[in-house]
Design a protein around this motif. Structure first.
Motif, PDB file in Angstrom:
ATOM      1  N   PRO A 175       0.800  -1.189  -0.134  1.00 30.95           N
ATOM      2  CA  PRO A 175      -0.061  -0.060  -0.107  1.00 30.95           C
ATOM      3  C   PRO A 175       0.862   1.323   0.131  1.00 30.95           C
ATOM      4  O   PRO A 175       2.155   1.154   0.561  1.00 30.95           O
ATOM      5  CB  PRO A 175      -0.792  -0.111   1.337  1.00 30.95           C
ATOM      6  N   LEU A 176       0.352   2.395  -0.571  1.00 33.71           N
ATOM      7  CA  LEU A 176       1.184   3.503  -0.800  1.00 33.71           C
ATOM      8  C   LEU A 176      -0.009   4.884  -0.927  1.00 33.71           C
ATOM      9  O   LEU A 176      -0.675   4.675  -1.762  1.00 33.71           O
ATOM     10  CB  LEU A 176       2.086   3.728  -1.994  1.00 33.71           C
ATOM     11  N   GLY A 177       0.291   5.284   0.175  1.00 35.83           N
ATOM     12  CA  GLY A 177      -0.705   6.666  -0.151  1.00 35.83           C
ATOM     13  C   GLY A 177      -2.264   6.362   0.473  1.00 35.83           C
ATOM     14  O   GLY A 177      -2.404   5.366   1.040  1.00 35.83           O
ATOM     15  N   GLN A 178      -3.118   6.965  -0.240  1.00 35.10           N
ATOM     16  CA  GLN A 178      -4.303   6.860  -0.249  1.00 35.10           C
ATOM     17  C   GLN A 178      -5.210   6.091  -0.942  1.00 35.10           C
ATOM     18  O   GLN A 178      -6.307   5.667  -1.039  1.00 35.10           O
ATOM     19  CB  GLN A 178      -5.276   8.191   0.346  1.00 35.10           C
ATOM     20  N   GLY A 179      -4.584   5.573  -2.266  1.00 35.77           N
ATOM     21  CA  GLY A 179      -5.156   4.945  -3.305  1.00 35.77           C
ATOM     22  C   GLY A 179      -4.505   3.505  -3.855  1.00 35.77           C
ATOM     23  O   GLY A 179      -4.209   2.645  -2.698  1.00 35.77           O
ATOM     24  N   HIS A 180      -4.060   3.283  -4.813  1.00 35.55           N
ATOM     25  CA  HIS A 180      -3.382   2.148  -5.384  1.00 35.55           C
ATOM     26  C   HIS A 180      -2.129   2.146  -5.096  1.00 35.55           C
ATOM     27  O   HIS A 180      -1.380   3.095  -5.863  1.00 35.55           O
ATOM     28  CB  HIS A 180      -3.942   1.939  -6.766  1.00 35.55           C
ATOM     29  N   GLY A 181      -1.500   1.172  -4.434  1.00 34.22           N
ATOM     30  CA  GLY A 181      -0.041   1.097  -4.155  1.00 34.22           C
ATOM     31  C   GLY A 181       0.695   0.402  -5.453  1.00 34.22           C
ATOM     32  O   GLY A 181      -0.070  -0.208  -6.376  1.00 34.22           O
ATOM     33  N   PRO A 182       1.821   0.172  -5.516  1.00 33.56           N
ATOM     34  CA  PRO A 182       2.535  -0.240  -6.593  1.00 33.56           C
ATOM     35  C   PRO A 182       2.986  -1.633  -6.664  1.00 33.56           C
ATOM     36  O   PRO A 182       3.106  -2.108  -5.571  1.00 33.56           O
ATOM     37  CB  PRO A 182       3.873   0.552  -6.769  1.00 33.56           C
ATOM     38  N   VAL A 183       3.024  -2.521  -7.755  1.00 32.27           N
ATOM     39  CA  VAL A 183       3.752  -3.709  -7.826  1.00 32.27           C
ATOM     40  C   VAL A 183       5.186  -3.322  -7.049  1.00 32.27           C
ATOM     41  O   VAL A 183       5.898  -2.462  -7.403  1.00 32.27           O
ATOM     42  CB  VAL A 183       3.423  -4.579  -9.026  1.00 32.27           C
ATOM     43  N   SER A 184       5.813  -4.330  -6.644  1.00 33.71           N
ATOM     44  CA  SER A 184       7.142  -4.369  -6.050  1.00 33.71           C
ATOM     45  C   SER A 184       8.090  -5.274  -6.764  1.00 33.71           C
ATOM     46  O   SER A 184       8.016  -6.596  -6.160  1.00 33.71           O
ATOM     47  CB  SER A 184       7.016  -4.249  -4.587  1.00 33.71           C
ATOM     48  N   ALA A 185       9.303  -4.740  -7.242  1.00 33.72           N
ATOM     49  CA  ALA A 185      10.154  -5.510  -7.570  1.00 33.72           C
ATOM     50  C   ALA A 185      11.126  -5.819  -6.506  1.00 33.72           C
ATOM     51  O   ALA A 185      12.107  -6.708  -6.546  1.00 33.72           O
ATOM     52  CB  ALA A 185      11.059  -5.230  -8.881  1.00 33.72           C
ATOM     53  N   LEU A 186      11.139  -5.209  -5.600  1.00 32.56           N
ATOM     54  CA  LEU A 186      12.047  -5.488  -4.434  1.00 32.56           C
ATOM     55  C   LEU A 186      12.116  -6.706  -3.536  1.00 32.56           C
ATOM     56  O   LEU A 186      12.946  -6.982  -2.924  1.00 32.56           O
ATOM     57  CB  LEU A 186      11.505  -4.073  -3.102  1.00 32.56           C
ATOM     58  N   PHE A 187      11.210  -7.574  -4.034  1.00 31.47           N
ATOM     59  CA  PHE A 187      11.190  -8.758  -3.254  1.00 31.47           C
ATOM     60  C   PHE A 187      12.483  -9.440  -3.666  1.00 31.47           C
ATOM     61  O   PHE A 187      12.857 -10.333  -2.864  1.00 31.47           O
ATOM     62  CB  PHE A 187      10.053  -9.677  -4.035  1.00 31.47           C
ATOM     63  N   ARG A 188      13.155  -9.247  -4.619  1.00 29.27           N
ATOM     64  CA  ARG A 188      14.394  -9.713  -4.929  1.00 29.27           C
ATOM     65  C   ARG A 188      15.545  -9.578  -3.969  1.00 29.27           C
ATOM     66  O   ARG A 188      16.417 -10.218  -3.900  1.00 29.27           O
ATOM     67  CB  ARG A 188      14.923  -9.362  -6.338  1.00 29.27           C
ATOM     68  N   LEU A 189      15.324  -8.629  -3.217  1.00 29.99           N
ATOM     69  CA  LEU A 189      16.466  -8.149  -2.179  1.00 29.99           C
ATOM     70  C   LEU A 189      16.220  -9.062  -1.084  1.00 29.99           C
ATOM     71  O   LEU A 189      17.126  -8.896  -0.233  1.00 29.99           O
ATOM     72  CB  LEU A 189      16.128  -6.438  -1.895  1.00 29.99           C
ATOM     73  N   ALA A 190      15.182  -9.647  -0.834  1.00 25.46           N
ATOM     74  CA  ALA A 190      14.979 -10.310   0.451  1.00 25.46           C
ATOM     75  C   ALA A 190      15.940 -11.612   0.308  1.00 25.46           C
ATOM     76  O   ALA A 190      16.254 -12.309  -0.641  1.00 25.46           O
ATOM     77  CB  ALA A 190      13.502 -11.258   0.569  1.00 25.46           C
ATOM     78  N   PRO A 191      16.550 -12.015   1.421  1.00 26.29           N
ATOM     79  CA  PRO A 191      17.354 -13.102   1.846  1.00 26.29           C
ATOM     80  C   PRO A 191      16.912 -14.186   1.196  1.00 26.29           C
ATOM     81  O   PRO A 191      15.575 -14.747   1.282  1.00 26.29           O
ATOM     82  CB  PRO A 191      17.711 -13.024   3.200  1.00 26.29           C
TER      83      PRO A 191
END
Length: 287
Positions: A271-287
């Motif tokens: 979630p981000l802000g009051q509306g629609h959040g973004p899809v996240s490529a940050l999952f690749r940073l997880a151990p």
């Protein structure tokens, strides 16, 4: 042919060793001030897939999680200059387009692409961004013809969503048969390959994307993820496909890879802000 979309760590693109120059992929698109889509989404995927981002900004949007408040088009000579500068010095292995805003911008990009000798040598993905996920227009109606007549014939692949398919072909996709009809109509406009994305095809329990090269169909299924946070999904899919093409993948394999990638990005959306959040490529940073 139906392709699986199960992602594993080994299915990610290889990372270039530190100190060595990675492959380069160019995004020709608009800037999203909210950071969820556009160039910002492209660069996140490029970075986390280990390719170097090149950028040609076409427009600056004023937007957040609630919608697009307005946008400013970049001057044509600046758009052309950005493409010329990186192509002539740095070089690129693939490119994608996003928000192009006007017929003049589309014609400038097409002319520059040909003038730089990139046509037929560098894979080009055209993501025909016509409106934001909120329905806010990002392309002048008069630009649709320029998109079809000038840019589609240069494209290795076009990747419209169902709303964009309707605008481009006049076909309302409601099932597998109409999705095939739309893929044929898109391919007839000149790209080497046409991908009709099915993320909004609510008649299916899956999220079916259909790829067509004028002869064969390839279907890519994934389990539909129930979330309202899917901002930037189309940009992310096109950016991942471009990254895979830069690595020498065939178009079907590149789309299969990108489908797996964007599915994991949607699964990791936040979630981000009051509306629609973004899809996240940050999952690749997880151990």
């Amino acid at each position: 042919m139906t392709h699986s979309t199960t992602a594993t760590t080994s299915s990610f693109l290889p990372l270039t060793p530190a100190g060595q120059t990675p492959l380069r992929v160019l995004t020709i698109a608009g800037s999203d001030s909210g950071g969820g889509a556009g160039i910002q989404a492209d660069m996140r995927t490029f970075a986390l897939l280990g390719v170097h981002s090149l950028v040609a900004v076409t427009a600056v949007t004023v937007q957040n999680s609630l919608g697009v408040k307005g946008f400013h088009e970049i001057p044509l000579d600046v758009i052309a200059g950005q493409i010329e500068a990186v192509a002539s010095d740095i070089g690129l292995q693939a490119a994608k387009t996003g928000m192009l805003a006007s017929s003049e911008i589309i014609e400038t990009i097409a002319d520059t692409w040909v003038a730089q000798g990139l046509s037929g040598t560098v894979p080009l993905i055209v993501d025909p961004v016509c409106a934001s996920m909120h329905g806010d227009p990002l392309l002048h109606p008069s630009a649709l013809n320029a998109l079809k007549e000038k840019l589609f014939p240069l494209a290795t692949l076009v990747t419209p969503n169902l709303d964009e398919v309707g605008l481009l072909t006049g076909i309302e996709v409601v099932d597998e048969d109409s999705q095939r009809d739309a893929a044929r109509a898109l391919h007839a406009l000149g790209p080497s390959w046409a991908l009709v994305k099915g993320g909004h095809l609510r008649s299916s329990a899956q999220s079916p994307d259909l790829l067509f090269d004028g002869t064969d169909f390839h279907r890519f299924d994934s389990t539909r993820i129930d979330t309202t946070h899917d901002h930037g999904a189309g940009d992310t899919l096109a950016a991942a496909t471009a990254s895979a093409l830069a690595h020498g993948y065939s178009v079907p394999d590149a789309v299969a890879f990108a489908k797996r990638w964007v599915t994991e990005c949607i699964r990791s959306a936040y979630p981000l802000g009051q509306g629609h959040g973004p899809v996240s490529a940050l999952f690749r940073l997880a151990p």
